[in-house]
Design an enzyme around this catalytic site. Structure first.
Site, short mmCIF file in Angstrom:
data_model
loop_
_atom_site.label_atom_id
_atom_site.label_comp_id
_atom_site.label_asym_id
_atom_site.label_seq_id
_atom_site.Cartn_x
_atom_site.Cartn_y
_atom_site.Cartn_z
CG ASP A 1 -0.20 -0.08 2.55
OD1 ASP A 1 0.95 -0.59 2.58
OD2 ASP A 1 -0.77 0.34 3.57
CG HIS B 1 5.77 5.64 2.09
ND1 HIS B 1 6.43 4.47 2.34
CD2 HIS B 1 5.24 6.03 3.28
CE1 HIS B 1 6.30 4.16 3.63
NE2 HIS B 1 5.59 5.07 4.20
CG ASP C 1 8.25 3.82 -0.60
OD1 ASP C 1 9.08 4.69 -0.28
OD2 ASP C 1 7.48 3.27 0.22
CE1 TYR D 1 2.67 0.23 11.97
CE2 TYR D 1 2.12 1.61 10.09
CZ TYR D 1 2.63 0.44 10.61
OH TYR D 1 3.09 -0.53 9.75
NE ARG E 1 3.31 7.44 12.28
CZ ARG E 1 3.55 6.76 11.15
NH1 ARG E 1 3.13 7.25 9.98
NH2 ARG E 1 4.19 5.60 11.17
CE LYS F 1 2.17 -4.18 7.89
NZ LYS F 1 2.94 -2.99 7.68
N GLY G 1 9.40 -1.70 7.72
CA GLY G 1 10.20 -0.48 7.79
C GLY G 1 11.05 -0.29 6.56
P1 FBP Z 1 7.09 -1.57 4.92
O1 FBP Z 1 7.46 -3.00 5.21
O2 FBP Z 1 7.50 -1.16 3.54
O3 FBP Z 1 7.58 -0.65 6.00
O4 FBP Z 1 5.51 -1.52 4.93
C1 FBP Z 1 4.77 -1.59 6.12
C2 FBP Z 1 3.78 -0.45 6.17
O5 FBP Z 1 2.95 -0.57 7.31
C3 FBP Z 1 2.91 -0.35 4.94
O6 FBP Z 1 1.82 -1.22 4.97
C4 FBP Z 1 2.56 1.11 4.96
O7 FBP Z 1 2.31 1.61 3.68
C5 FBP Z 1 3.80 1.72 5.48
O8 FBP Z 1 4.45 0.77 6.27
C6 FBP Z 1 3.52 2.97 6.31
O9 FBP Z 1 4.74 3.50 6.65
P2 FBP Z 1 4.92 4.77 7.56
O10 FBP Z 1 5.54 4.29 8.82
O11 FBP Z 1 5.84 5.65 6.79
O12 FBP Z 1 3.57 5.39 7.77
#
Ligand code: FBP
Length: 281
Positions: free
Chosen positions: A24, A29, A33, A151, A153, A204, A231
């Site tokens: 995604d 991003h 990427d 996440y 944030r 996750k 990451g």
């Molecule tokens: P990656 O393994 O590339 O880090 O992807 C994991 C993910 O959760 C993606 O599903 C999502 O697009 C991205 O990381 C979000 O990253 P960020 O921490 O920059 O918001």
């Protein structure tokens, strides 16, 4: 319904373990990427990695799911439809990722699970919590799984005048570990726990720097399954694999990874090594 969910759990988490390919990032991003490895802009290339790399799920948005519906169905790789999203062009310190598609859309597109990102700590966390809790109830009533990208944030994680007790603990942890605040076990475990409380089947989360600290994340969200987020691409395969070893030793179910696979010149070798670590073959 329970039977259907059990069947899907076995598909996405055979033996209780998961190896999910995240794709995604083109939305989250942007195409930057894909610059590292331009083939990765093409979903056919990604789906081939998911098939040959023996991934147990692939995460995409509705546009790709619709355009490649036949290919995804033929591949037999379980589809995880990400229901919310935001672009990185929006740079406010308190992020909000709105719901863009419904559980009904996910079912029409043949998804085995839905995904949703919750930025707890953001001033919009109440909107995201409400959306995700409704999504989980709807997904479960239709017999599909719900996965939370948990996440923490936002500005509150950096507030120093109105510090929460959790943030105080996280700051102490940060003193010792030098981790970013949203990678401290205190904060990551809180995000994961919210996923459990809402009813997510899997969360996750970010890596917390050591197996000991990750063990707390797994324990705090038990019995919800925990997977490590990939990451940015690490310099070497070994660096990434050693993090995976840490989280597996801590009781994690596996990984949901994107850039560390498809930004590499050779995505198949690392996929094989990840499979070996998670499934022993
Ligand atoms: P990656 O393994 O590339 O880090 O992807 C994991 C993910 O959760 C993606 O599903 C999502 O697009 C991205 O990381 C979000 O990253 P960020 O921490 O920059 O918001």
């Amino acid at each position: 319904m329970k039977e259907k969910m059990e069947e899907l759990k076995n598909k996405i988490m055979p033996d209780g373990k998961a190896m999910i390919l995240a794709y995604d990032q083109g939305f989250e991003h942007g195409p930057r990427d894909f610059l590292e490895h331009p083939e990765s802009a093409n979903f056919e290339y990604i789906l081939d990695i998911a098939i040959r790399g023996r991934f147990t799920g692939i995460v995409i948005h509705a546009g790709l799911a619709e355009k490649y519906a036949n290919e995804i169905a033929d591949s037999k790789v379980p589809l995880i439809l990400k229901l919310n999203g935001k672009s990185e062009l929006y740079t406010e310190e308190d992020p909000y990722s709105p719901q863009l598609y419904s559980v009904e859309d996910a079912i029409t597109l043949g998804a085995s699970a839905v995904g949703y990102t919750v930025y707890s700590g953001s001033k919009y966390e109440d909107d995201m919590l409400r959306e995700f809790s409704k999504i989980i109830r709807q997904a479960h009533s239709k017999g599909i799984l719900a996965i939370g990208w948990m996440y923490p944030r936002g500005k509150s994680l950096f507030a120093r005048k109105t510090v929460s007790k959790t943030l105080k603990l996280a700051l102490e942890e940060q003193e010792q570990t030098k981790l970013a605040i949203d990678e401290t076990a205190c904060i990551v475990a809180y995000g994961a726990r919210i996923g459990l409380e809402l009813g997510a089947d899997m969360v996750k989360v970010k890596y917390t720097g050591s197996p000991e600290s990750f063990r707390w994340v797994v324990r705090a969200s038990y019995p919800t399954k925990v997977v490590m987020s990939g990451g940015p691409m690490t310099k070497t395969d070994e660096e990434f694999l050693s993090r995976l070893e840490d989280v597996l030793a801590a009781g994690a179910a596996g990984v949901a990874v994107g850039r560390n696979i498809w930004q590499r010149k050779d995505p198949f070798t690392i996929s094989g090594k990840i499979h070996q670590l998670i499934y022993g073959s």
